[in-house]
Design a protein around this motif. Sequence first.
Motif, short mmCIF file in Angstrom:
data_model
loop_
_atom_site.label_atom_id
_atom_site.label_comp_id
_atom_site.label_asym_id
_atom_site.label_seq_id
_atom_site.Cartn_x
_atom_site.Cartn_y
_atom_site.Cartn_z
N THR A 63 0.93 -1.17 -0.03
CA THR A 63 0.09 0.00 0.11
C THR A 63 0.80 1.36 -0.07
O THR A 63 0.21 2.33 -0.22
CB THR A 63 -0.88 -0.10 1.23
OG1 THR A 63 -0.13 -0.43 2.40
CG2 THR A 63 -2.23 -0.95 1.02
N SER A 64 2.18 1.17 0.23
CA SER A 64 2.97 2.40 0.24
C SER A 64 4.50 1.96 -0.22
O SER A 64 4.70 0.85 -0.33
CB SER A 64 2.82 3.24 1.46
OG SER A 64 3.61 2.64 2.46
N ILE A 66 7.94 1.11 -1.43
CA ILE A 66 8.64 0.20 -2.49
C ILE A 66 7.49 -0.79 -2.93
O ILE A 66 7.39 -1.19 -4.20
CB ILE A 66 9.94 -0.56 -2.15
CG1 ILE A 66 10.97 0.57 -1.81
CG2 ILE A 66 10.30 -1.27 -3.04
CD1 ILE A 66 12.21 0.14 -1.06
N SER A 85 -1.55 -6.39 2.70
CA SER A 85 -1.00 -5.09 3.80
C SER A 85 -2.12 -5.08 4.74
O SER A 85 -3.09 -6.10 5.08
CB SER A 85 -0.93 -3.94 3.27
OG SER A 85 0.08 -3.54 2.52
N ALA A 111 -3.68 -8.58 6.01
CA ALA A 111 -3.13 -9.32 6.82
C ALA A 111 -1.90 -8.68 7.35
O ALA A 111 -1.22 -7.80 6.99
CB ALA A 111 -2.31 -10.81 5.93
N PHE A 113 1.73 -8.99 9.01
CA PHE A 113 2.73 -10.22 9.07
C PHE A 113 3.33 -10.24 10.33
O PHE A 113 4.37 -10.90 10.67
CB PHE A 113 3.74 -9.75 7.78
CG PHE A 113 3.19 -10.10 6.60
CD1 PHE A 113 3.24 -11.29 6.13
CD2 PHE A 113 2.61 -9.23 5.88
CE1 PHE A 113 2.79 -12.02 4.95
CE2 PHE A 113 2.21 -9.59 4.31
CZ PHE A 113 2.27 -10.75 3.93
N CYS A 166 7.83 -10.15 10.61
CA CYS A 166 7.53 -9.26 9.58
C CYS A 166 8.67 -9.72 8.42
O CYS A 166 8.40 -9.80 7.30
CB CYS A 166 7.27 -8.01 10.08
SG CYS A 166 6.86 -6.86 8.48
N ILE A 193 13.08 -8.49 -1.11
CA ILE A 193 13.54 -7.16 -0.84
C ILE A 193 14.52 -7.38 0.41
O ILE A 193 13.66 -7.54 1.38
CB ILE A 193 12.40 -6.25 -0.86
CG1 ILE A 193 11.79 -6.09 -2.16
CG2 ILE A 193 13.34 -4.94 -0.60
CD1 ILE A 193 12.12 -5.88 -3.31
N SER A 195 18.15 -5.65 1.81
CA SER A 195 18.46 -4.24 2.07
C SER A 195 20.00 -4.32 2.03
O SER A 195 20.77 -5.18 2.24
CB SER A 195 18.19 -3.91 3.43
OG SER A 195 18.76 -2.56 3.84
N VAL A 240 19.08 3.93 0.01
CA VAL A 240 18.17 4.64 0.44
C VAL A 240 16.94 4.97 -0.68
O VAL A 240 17.22 5.50 -1.53
CB VAL A 240 18.51 5.94 1.24
CG1 VAL A 240 17.19 6.59 1.82
CG2 VAL A 240 19.64 5.64 2.32
N VAL A 241 15.68 4.61 -0.28
CA VAL A 241 14.54 5.05 -1.33
C VAL A 241 13.54 5.92 -0.38
O VAL A 241 13.44 5.60 1.04
CB VAL A 241 14.00 3.65 -1.69
CG1 VAL A 241 12.54 4.00 -2.60
CG2 VAL A 241 14.76 2.92 -2.36
N1 LIG Z 1 13.07 2.52 1.98
C1 LIG Z 1 14.30 2.14 2.15
O1 LIG Z 1 15.34 3.14 1.89
C2 LIG Z 1 15.02 0.61 1.62
C3 LIG Z 1 15.98 0.43 1.84
C4 LIG Z 1 16.31 -0.96 2.11
C5 LIG Z 1 15.36 -2.13 2.04
N2 LIG Z 1 14.17 -1.42 2.21
C6 LIG Z 1 13.19 -2.48 2.25
O2 LIG Z 1 12.16 -2.52 1.32
C7 LIG Z 1 10.80 -2.94 1.89
C8 LIG Z 1 9.91 -1.88 1.77
O3 LIG Z 1 10.12 -0.91 2.45
P1 LIG Z 1 9.43 0.79 2.47
O4 LIG Z 1 10.39 1.79 2.57
O5 LIG Z 1 8.66 0.71 1.26
O6 LIG Z 1 8.34 0.73 3.68
P2 LIG Z 1 7.33 1.59 3.99
O7 LIG Z 1 7.11 2.76 3.29
O8 LIG Z 1 7.11 1.45 5.53
O9 LIG Z 1 6.00 0.26 3.57
C9 LIG Z 1 5.70 -0.79 4.13
C10 LIG Z 1 4.61 -1.37 3.39
O10 LIG Z 1 4.51 -2.52 4.09
C11 LIG Z 1 3.06 -2.61 4.75
N3 LIG Z 1 3.00 -3.22 6.22
C12 LIG Z 1 4.09 -2.77 7.17
N4 LIG Z 1 3.94 -3.46 8.25
C13 LIG Z 1 3.10 -4.45 7.72
C14 LIG Z 1 2.56 -5.60 8.46
N5 LIG Z 1 3.12 -5.83 9.66
N6 LIG Z 1 1.95 -6.39 7.92
C15 LIG Z 1 1.44 -6.10 6.62
N7 LIG Z 1 1.70 -5.05 5.88
C16 LIG Z 1 2.89 -4.13 6.76
C17 LIG Z 1 2.90 -0.99 4.98
O11 LIG Z 1 1.28 -0.97 4.82
P3 LIG Z 1 0.27 -0.94 5.91
O12 LIG Z 1 0.85 0.00 6.99
O13 LIG Z 1 -1.09 -0.45 5.33
O14 LIG Z 1 -0.07 -2.14 6.42
C18 LIG Z 1 3.19 -0.60 3.60
O15 LIG Z 1 2.51 -0.87 2.47
C19 LIG Z 1 11.17 -3.40 3.18
O16 LIG Z 1 11.36 -4.81 3.14
C20 LIG Z 1 12.43 -2.77 3.33
O17 LIG Z 1 13.16 -3.19 4.65
C21 LIG Z 1 13.74 -0.23 2.15
#
Ligand SMILES: NC(=O)c1ccc[n+]([C@@H]2O[C@H](COP(=O)([O-])OP(=O)(O)OC[C@H]3O[C@@H](n4cnc5c(N)ncnc54)[C@H](OP(=O)(O)O)[C@@H]3O)[C@@H](O)[C@H]2O)c1
Length: 329
Positions: A63-64, A66, A85, A111, A113, A166, A193, A195, A240-241
Amino acid sequence: MGAFAECSWYSLVLCSIGSVTVVYYLLKWSWLFWHGFKVYVLSEIWQTNLRKYGQWAVVTGATSGIGRAYAEELAKRGLDIVLISRSEDKLCSVAKEIESRYKRQTHVIQADFTEGHSIYSTITQQLEGLQIGILVNNVGMNYIGVLANFLDVPDPDQRITQVINCNTLSVPQMCRLVLPSMLERGKGLIINISSEAAFQPQPMLSVYSATKIFVTYFSRCLHAEYRAKGITVQCVTPFVVSTNMTHNMPVNPLVKSATSFAKDALNTVGYTTYTSGCLTHALQHIALSVFFPGWLRLTSFCVQHMANFARSVEPKLRERMAETNNKQD
Ligand SMILES: NC(=O)c1ccc[n+]([C@@H]2O[C@H](COP(=O)([O-])OP(=O)(O)OC[C@H]3O[C@@H](n4cnc5c(N)ncnc54)[C@H](OP(=O)(O)O)[C@@H]3O)[C@@H](O)[C@H]2O)c1
């Protein structure tokens, strides 16, 4: 005369060692350059047809950030999308947008996680009858929103279990659900995914970094086990994204937007099974491995500096976190 003969013998040995070393590094750097060119430049021109893997793509954490960006890009490339999500409202709104913008079907599964093993029977039922060609194991959370020592988080007892459920448990469990039907059809793509924080041990992100190296090792082993049966398992290790997780940091040449990251990373499918996802992150990865190696990160000196840095940016981050939470509400 004797001294001269000895000298030329030594010179010959040194020259040979020097030449072999130079050739070794030339070949190594040429190969790395060619590999990088193929993965990050050629892949933009000749993209793999992702529809060949099957009709549906499942994206966790869709839902948000990556995950949402992957869901949209996959829909754009012709796949129907299953979004998973926590929040039903957000799921429905993203699903509606994908349907109207890309004219693809969607299916949503609510769900959480962090709840662990109990959620997978419901997910199994909800996925029944769908031909799943692609799984993106994206869902993930940080241990705490800022750099911090292991015990500096409220209620560590709960948090440890939540993060491990998770970030770690979700990956093999989701693979277990989709792999059998992929194997029957002899094709399938799983994108996990991980990191950049998994590449070296990362103090002050200890739990997060440890869960992510699990994802990396698991993905690489799974690919080795199932590649001969038509399954590709790709491990993506972003830097970083700009997303909620990174407090929506402004996008710049080093920090990618989620949309542009997902597009670049999907282009690399078929070219590599272990990638930073995009060129700028790959270059940062090389620079960091050279100038900030693992042994240096683990020194008390560095950890102390990271703690000081974390303290100095904490008020700003807390402000951004509050802004993000307000926006989400
Ligand atoms: N952003 C970065 O710089 C970065 C860098 C390296 C790796 N990553 C990895 O990329 C992945 C995505 O990261 P992101 O930055 O896009 O995160 P984010 O913006 O926080 O988005 C997380 C997504 O997961 C859902 N979510 C969170 N907790 C959940 C749970 N307990 N059960 C089900 N859904 C859940 C959230 O939706 P709801 O809140 O609606 O559930 C949202 O859709 C992660 O695995 C992260 O470790 C990110």
